[in-house]
Design a protein around this motif. Structure first.
Motif, mmCIF file in Angstrom:
data_model
loop_
_atom_site.group_PDB
_atom_site.id
_atom_site.type_symbol
_atom_site.label_atom_id
_atom_site.label_comp_id
_atom_site.label_asym_id
_atom_site.label_seq_id
_atom_site.Cartn_x
_atom_site.Cartn_y
_atom_site.Cartn_z
ATOM 1 N N MET A 240 0.870 -1.183 0.000
ATOM 2 C CA MET A 240 0.000 0.000 0.000
ATOM 3 C C MET A 240 0.904 1.228 0.000
ATOM 4 O O MET A 240 1.705 1.414 0.907
ATOM 5 C CB MET A 240 -0.902 0.032 1.237
ATOM 6 N N LYS A 241 0.752 2.072 -1.022
ATOM 7 C CA LYS A 241 1.643 3.229 -1.142
ATOM 8 C C LYS A 241 1.083 4.456 -0.425
ATOM 9 O O LYS A 241 1.827 5.198 0.213
ATOM 10 C CB LYS A 241 1.877 3.561 -2.620
ATOM 11 N N HIS A 242 -0.211 4.695 -0.597
ATOM 12 C CA HIS A 242 -0.843 5.831 0.074
ATOM 13 C C HIS A 242 -2.338 5.569 0.201
ATOM 14 O O HIS A 242 -2.937 4.882 -0.624
ATOM 15 C CB HIS A 242 -0.603 7.130 -0.693
ATOM 16 N N TRP A 243 -2.929 6.125 1.236
ATOM 17 C CA TRP A 243 -4.362 5.944 1.453
ATOM 18 C C TRP A 243 -5.198 6.903 0.609
ATOM 19 O O TRP A 243 -6.362 6.647 0.315
ATOM 20 C CB TRP A 243 -4.697 6.160 2.935
ATOM 21 N N ASP A 244 -4.615 8.022 0.196
ATOM 22 C CA ASP A 244 -5.336 9.048 -0.565
ATOM 23 C C ASP A 244 -5.045 8.872 -2.057
ATOM 24 O O ASP A 244 -3.881 8.763 -2.464
ATOM 25 C CB ASP A 244 -4.893 10.436 -0.111
ATOM 26 N N SER A 245 -6.087 8.883 -2.888
ATOM 27 C CA SER A 245 -5.915 8.580 -4.302
ATOM 28 C C SER A 245 -5.039 9.603 -5.026
ATOM 29 O O SER A 245 -4.162 9.242 -5.818
ATOM 30 C CB SER A 245 -7.282 8.499 -4.994
ATOM 31 N N GLU A 246 -5.256 10.889 -4.764
ATOM 32 C CA GLU A 246 -4.464 11.915 -5.453
ATOM 33 C C GLU A 246 -3.004 11.874 -5.023
ATOM 34 O O GLU A 246 -2.095 12.049 -5.849
ATOM 35 C CB GLU A 246 -5.062 13.299 -5.210
ATOM 36 N N ARG A 247 -2.766 11.657 -3.730
ATOM 37 C CA ARG A 247 -1.376 11.541 -3.266
ATOM 38 C C ARG A 247 -0.727 10.279 -3.842
ATOM 39 O O ARG A 247 0.464 10.284 -4.183
ATOM 40 C CB ARG A 247 -1.332 11.501 -1.734
ATOM 41 N N HIS A 248 -1.501 9.231 -3.947
ATOM 42 C CA HIS A 248 -1.013 7.993 -4.551
ATOM 43 C C HIS A 248 -0.614 8.248 -6.003
ATOM 44 O O HIS A 248 0.455 7.820 -6.453
ATOM 45 C CB HIS A 248 -2.110 6.930 -4.479
ATOM 46 N N PHE B 90 5.990 11.856 2.319
ATOM 47 C CA PHE B 90 4.950 11.329 1.425
ATOM 48 C C PHE B 90 3.795 10.700 2.195
ATOM 49 O O PHE B 90 2.634 11.012 1.945
ATOM 50 C CB PHE B 90 5.564 10.313 0.459
ATOM 51 N N ASN B 91 4.101 9.818 3.135
ATOM 52 C CA ASN B 91 3.030 9.111 3.853
ATOM 53 C C ASN B 91 3.405 8.802 5.292
ATOM 54 O O ASN B 91 3.030 7.766 5.833
ATOM 55 C CB ASN B 91 2.673 7.813 3.121
ATOM 56 N N ASP B 92 4.164 9.712 5.928
ATOM 57 C CA ASP B 92 4.783 9.402 7.218
ATOM 58 C C ASP B 92 4.211 10.187 8.395
ATOM 59 O O ASP B 92 4.806 10.223 9.465
ATOM 60 C CB ASP B 92 6.284 9.644 7.152
ATOM 61 N N THR B 93 3.033 10.805 8.236
ATOM 62 C CA THR B 93 2.470 11.610 9.317
ATOM 63 C C THR B 93 1.442 10.819 10.121
ATOM 64 O O THR B 93 0.972 9.757 9.697
ATOM 65 C CB THR B 93 1.797 12.874 8.763
ATOM 66 N N ILE B 94 1.074 11.379 11.274
ATOM 67 C CA ILE B 94 0.022 10.777 12.092
ATOM 68 C C ILE B 94 -1.300 10.760 11.319
ATOM 69 O O ILE B 94 -2.057 9.780 11.373
ATOM 70 C CB ILE B 94 -0.136 11.535 13.422
ATOM 71 N N HIS C 82 -3.830 7.489 10.387
ATOM 72 C CA HIS C 82 -5.288 7.397 10.498
ATOM 73 C C HIS C 82 -5.911 7.054 9.149
ATOM 74 O O HIS C 82 -6.854 6.248 9.074
ATOM 75 C CB HIS C 82 -5.854 8.721 11.015
ATOM 76 N N GLY C 83 -5.388 7.674 8.074
ATOM 77 C CA GLY C 83 -5.914 7.398 6.747
ATOM 78 C C GLY C 83 -5.698 5.949 6.334
ATOM 79 O O GLY C 83 -6.602 5.306 5.777
ATOM 80 N N PHE C 84 -4.529 5.416 6.603
ATOM 81 C CA PHE C 84 -4.267 4.015 6.297
ATOM 82 C C PHE C 84 -5.187 3.097 7.101
ATOM 83 O O PHE C 84 -5.669 2.084 6.572
ATOM 84 C CB PHE C 84 -2.804 3.669 6.581
ATOM 85 N N PRO D 108 5.330 5.863 16.486
ATOM 86 C CA PRO D 108 4.085 6.642 16.621
ATOM 87 C C PRO D 108 3.015 6.221 15.619
ATOM 88 O O PRO D 108 1.808 6.224 15.949
ATOM 89 C CB PRO D 108 4.548 8.081 16.368
ATOM 90 N N LEU D 109 3.413 5.850 14.409
ATOM 91 C CA LEU D 109 2.450 5.393 13.406
ATOM 92 C C LEU D 109 1.872 4.036 13.792
ATOM 93 O O LEU D 109 0.664 3.805 13.659
ATOM 94 C CB LEU D 109 3.122 5.304 12.031
ATOM 95 N N ILE D 110 2.733 3.177 14.280
ATOM 96 C CA ILE D 110 2.273 1.860 14.730
ATOM 97 C C ILE D 110 1.267 2.003 15.858
ATOM 98 O O ILE D 110 0.229 1.321 15.902
ATOM 99 C CB ILE D 110 3.470 1.000 15.168
#
Length: 265
Positions: A151-159, A194-198, A202-204, A251-253
């Motif tokens: 899974m690369k990103h939860w958001d389609s546009e960011r993906h 790219f996909n490393d925030t809190i 939540h999005g993932f 923190p993401l985990i």
């Protein structure tokens, strides 16, 4: 050793590496077969030589040496290499993982190879982005004992911005695989900026729940492929980015676990 059928013998797959004693691509000791060619263009790709659907030349300027990456191989040629380590698979609960590039981009070869491996009693796994038409996905995926689903990103546009494609097709295939009872392990490469925030965590979590997944593995970014970009004459966007330490992902985990996802490294 079970031999492949005459029809399978006529098939050729474009393979750029066969890596023995791999321990990061599924359970136990494994051999990983890397398929060449991928419809995605992930900006952080650690194997840029996997992207093109044709053989390429890697040129090492420091030594003046060059080598071709990507060889057309038969099922029997690949199978012979995989069978060399059969005792290690049996002792460790390992097997063979098909990776890439994107395995689903060479579906006929993947199906024939998976069938040949099964005939020899070898556990199989596929590492995939899931980016393929549903008919192709359903042709290949059920033959694998384990799907390592990136899974690369939860958001389609960011993906789209990070990979060149949107995420609707991979997510639909993930849902179908889980609903069909396949063994699916979503794996998220954590990429700085790219996909490393809190918020991303939540999005993932939302996307995983929507797909019916209850676990995932986080993979910390590493710049291992940097030299290959130079050898291919391509720019690399992450030259100044250091590898992420595993503790940086805690923190993401924690967020994922709080939202009911069994997240681990």
């Amino acid at each position: 050793m079970a031999e492949s059928s005459s029809a399978a013998q006529a098939l050729r797959g474009l393979i750029f590496n066969i890596q023995k004693f791999s321990t990061n691509d599924g359970p136990g000791v494994r051999t990983t077969v890397f398929f060449k060619g991928c419809p995605l263009r992930c900006r952080w790709c650690a194997n840029p030589e996997s992207q093109s659907f044709a053989p390429e030349v890697l040129y090492q300027a420091k030594t003046g040496k060059s080598e071709t990456t990507g060889t057309w191989r038969t099922i029997d040629e690949v199978l012979a290499v995989c069978l060399q380590d059969l005792p290690f698979y049996e002792e460790s609960g390992g097997g063979v993982t098909l990776s890439g590039g994107e395995v689903l981009s060479q579906p006929d070869f993947a199906v024939a190879l998976l069938q040949a491996l099964h005939e020899n009693g070898i556990h199989t796994a596929i590492e995939t982005s899931g980016f393929a038409q549903p008919a192709v996905f359903q042709q290949v995926a059920p033959l694998a004992g384990l799907l390592l689903f990136d899974m690369k990103h939860w958001d389609s546009e960011r993906h789209l911005g990070g990979t060149g494609v949107t995420n609707e097709l991979p997510l639909a295939n993930m849902r179908a695989a889980i609903a069909g009872g396949l063994d699916v392990l979503p794996r998220i490469p954590i990429i700085p900026g790219f996909n490393d925030t809190i918020d991303d965590a939540h999005g993932f979590a939302r996307r995983l729940h929507e797909a019916g997944a209850r676990r995932c593995q986080l993979l910390p970014f590493h710049p291992y492929g940097e030299n290959k970009y130079q050898e291919l004459g391509r720019p690399y966007e992450y030259t100044s980015q250091k590898a992420l330490r595993p503790e940086a992902l805690q923190p993401l985990i924690q967020v994922l676990q709080e939202e009911g996802i069994d997240a681990f490294l």
